[in-house]
Scaffold this active site. Sequence first.
Site, mmCIF file in Angstrom:
data_model
loop_
_atom_site.group_PDB
_atom_site.id
_atom_site.type_symbol
_atom_site.label_atom_id
_atom_site.label_comp_id
_atom_site.label_asym_id
_atom_site.label_seq_id
_atom_site.Cartn_x
_atom_site.Cartn_y
_atom_site.Cartn_z
ATOM 1 N N CYS A 1 3.972 -4.936 -10.213
ATOM 2 C CA CYS A 1 3.891 -5.708 -11.342
ATOM 3 C C CYS A 1 2.439 -5.379 -12.284
ATOM 4 O O CYS A 1 2.250 -4.435 -12.628
ATOM 5 C CB CYS A 1 4.073 -7.260 -10.901
ATOM 6 S SG CYS A 1 4.628 -8.206 -12.284
ATOM 7 N N HIS B 1 9.010 -7.135 -8.087
ATOM 8 C CA HIS B 1 8.363 -7.517 -6.911
ATOM 9 C C HIS B 1 9.446 -7.197 -5.544
ATOM 10 O O HIS B 1 10.319 -7.980 -5.404
ATOM 11 C CB HIS B 1 8.212 -8.935 -6.784
ATOM 12 C CG HIS B 1 7.166 -9.334 -8.056
ATOM 13 N ND1 HIS B 1 5.813 -9.528 -7.479
ATOM 14 C CD2 HIS B 1 7.271 -9.653 -9.405
ATOM 15 C CE1 HIS B 1 5.088 -9.875 -8.318
ATOM 16 N NE2 HIS B 1 5.838 -9.888 -9.471
ATOM 17 N N GLU C 1 8.544 -7.718 -2.568
ATOM 18 C CA GLU C 1 8.207 -8.601 -1.379
ATOM 19 C C GLU C 1 8.849 -9.784 -1.397
ATOM 20 O O GLU C 1 8.930 -10.518 -0.189
ATOM 21 C CB GLU C 1 6.686 -9.158 -1.538
ATOM 22 C CG GLU C 1 6.125 -10.020 -2.616
ATOM 23 C CD GLU C 1 5.929 -9.285 -4.038
ATOM 24 O OE1 GLU C 1 5.076 -9.758 -4.807
ATOM 25 O OE2 GLU C 1 6.214 -8.077 -4.182
ATOM 26 N N SER D 1 -5.956 -30.408 19.625
ATOM 27 C CA SER D 1 -5.341 -31.310 18.798
ATOM 28 C C SER D 1 -3.646 -31.500 19.322
ATOM 29 O O SER D 1 -3.201 -32.517 18.909
ATOM 30 C CB SER D 1 -4.952 -30.836 17.210
ATOM 31 O OG SER D 1 -4.227 -29.519 17.081
ATOM 32 N N GLY D 2 -3.280 -30.557 20.015
ATOM 33 C CA GLY D 2 -1.943 -30.491 20.598
ATOM 34 C C GLY D 2 -1.036 -29.780 19.748
ATOM 35 O O GLY D 2 0.173 -29.611 20.077
ATOM 36 N N GLY D 3 -1.623 -29.387 18.713
ATOM 37 C CA GLY D 3 -0.770 -28.244 17.736
ATOM 38 C C GLY D 3 -0.569 -27.006 18.044
ATOM 39 O O GLY D 3 -1.304 -26.542 19.041
ATOM 40 N N VAL D 4 0.309 -26.308 17.294
ATOM 41 C CA VAL D 4 0.323 -24.984 17.569
ATOM 42 C C VAL D 4 -0.937 -23.863 17.890
ATOM 43 O O VAL D 4 -1.160 -23.368 18.800
ATOM 44 C CB VAL D 4 1.444 -24.114 16.825
ATOM 45 C CG1 VAL D 4 1.638 -22.753 16.968
ATOM 46 C CG2 VAL D 4 2.780 -24.930 16.972
ATOM 47 N N ASP D 5 -1.523 -24.190 16.740
ATOM 48 C CA ASP D 5 -2.880 -23.211 16.474
ATOM 49 C C ASP D 5 -3.864 -23.466 17.634
ATOM 50 O O ASP D 5 -4.209 -22.265 18.291
ATOM 51 C CB ASP D 5 -3.379 -23.585 15.078
ATOM 52 C CG ASP D 5 -2.415 -23.095 13.796
ATOM 53 O OD1 ASP D 5 -1.641 -22.494 14.324
ATOM 54 O OD2 ASP D 5 -2.847 -23.630 12.863
ATOM 55 N N SER D 6 -4.458 -24.629 17.824
ATOM 56 C CA SER D 6 -5.335 -24.973 18.853
ATOM 57 C C SER D 6 -4.971 -24.657 20.031
ATOM 58 O O SER D 6 -5.666 -24.046 21.005
ATOM 59 C CB SER D 6 -5.797 -26.365 18.808
ATOM 60 O OG SER D 6 -4.873 -27.200 19.145
#
Length: 509
Positions: free
Chosen positions: A79, A167, A169, A221-226
């Site tokens: 583009c 585009h 993508e 934190s109990g989350g995915v990332d940490s």
Amino acid sequence: MKEKILILDFGSQYTQLIARRVRELSVYCEIYPFNHFPAPDETVKGVILSGSPFSVRDAKAPIPDIRNFKGKIPILGICYGAQYLAHYFGGEVAPSNTREYGRANLGFIDGSNPLLKNVGTDSQVWMSHGDTIVTLPENYKIIASTGDIKVGAFAVQDENTFGLQFHPEVYHTTDGSAILKNFVGEICGCTQDWTPLSFIESTVAQLKDTVGNDKVVLGLSGGVDSTVAATLLHKAIGKNLTCIFVDNGLLRKNEFQSVLDSYMGMGLHVIGVDASQKFMDDLKGIVDPEKKRKTIGRNFIEVFDVEAHKIKDVKWLGQGTIYPDVIESVSVNGPSATIKSHHNVGGLPEKMHLKVVEPLKLLFKDEVRRVGTALGLSPDLLNRHPFPGPGLGIRILGDVTPEKVRILQEADDIYIRGLKESGLYNQVWQAAAILLPVQSVGVMGDERTYEDVVALRAVGSTDGMTADWSHLPYEFLAKVSNDIINKVKGINRVVYDISSKPPATIEWE
């Protein structure tokens, strides 16, 4: 040595999507602002120029300096990137007379060009631009057109330089992945071997080299990332990692213990800290959302700092920073305007005089989950919905009290359990119950009531940057509403939020 594609960002809303599509082809790539990128070395196999909200004809149009690599390594302009390659090298770009936004079909395709290999005639593409390429430089050749746009795509003769007016993508471009695969695989010669397993192997080796025998502390934190960040660090340094999980009193019902239990058997050394009373005391009377976030964030830093100092000789702070956070900090126009403060461990490294280690800083959210799967983490843990750092503190509109937390925890528990029992949980990206600062009249038995209102929220998304409200079945919503009103003392009305992001945000505060 890791091969990669560089993506130069001109401020397009689709730039991150380009990176995601390239990575789906098992090719590593990095995004840099158009005016601040490293000189390509032998690891750089190609460069992609993104779209932009600007016109190449604007006085302040973004102009990258690509003279030292144009014609030497493959380049794909998308583009605005295509218009830049035409306009600044001898062609002409002008305002379009035809509305060039939305779906179009390629009427002409040069199938002999390597970029368009396996792209079918009449292939659908997605246009999004107000300018059009009127004439090309002398050594440029048209390789695709639509009924309205003559220069739909071009190639530079005697160079591996290409431009696409559309585009590739976005999902609406049906052969977009094939085109990108042709570019990174055939033209750039990437080996396409960047996989979750290869990421784990290289990251663990890098962590061993960087951290050595030093000690690391990380806030879970109990989350995915940490959790994924902690697991990678644990693989690299073992017992030298200590994780701290703080109960701020604003977690979901029974979440503190259930999260601690979920880490048992993973080999992680986790310290659980119940600081709920401190958080509740400091939040008393605070109504403003930003003040609530900052109060919760400050308390977290204070509690974490005290616990971390009990561990001797800590040198590093582990963080679950992911790639969108990194991109945001070096965006084309600098960090975006603050919409809301994010509760993370901001300020901790300076306060504690620690160096920072971020094992996930090169990954998007969906890639973090794939790495977690490759690490053998529980699907229940990996498929957990995102949960904000300030927790229920920003899902209670107005001041936060222990009684309001209790009411919301009960309502939230019924809602989330209902989603899981109905098989809807994994169809939703994030779900939340919000306690409103509104009371309404109701009738229960022979009595009139004047009690609280809860709003239910469920959205579908990929990364949280945009989100659409989830069309949950009416029967499910009716049952959840009935259960909440009957079982949670203090609530007599339930509503469902049908706002998308933008213009609304996912959270209410």
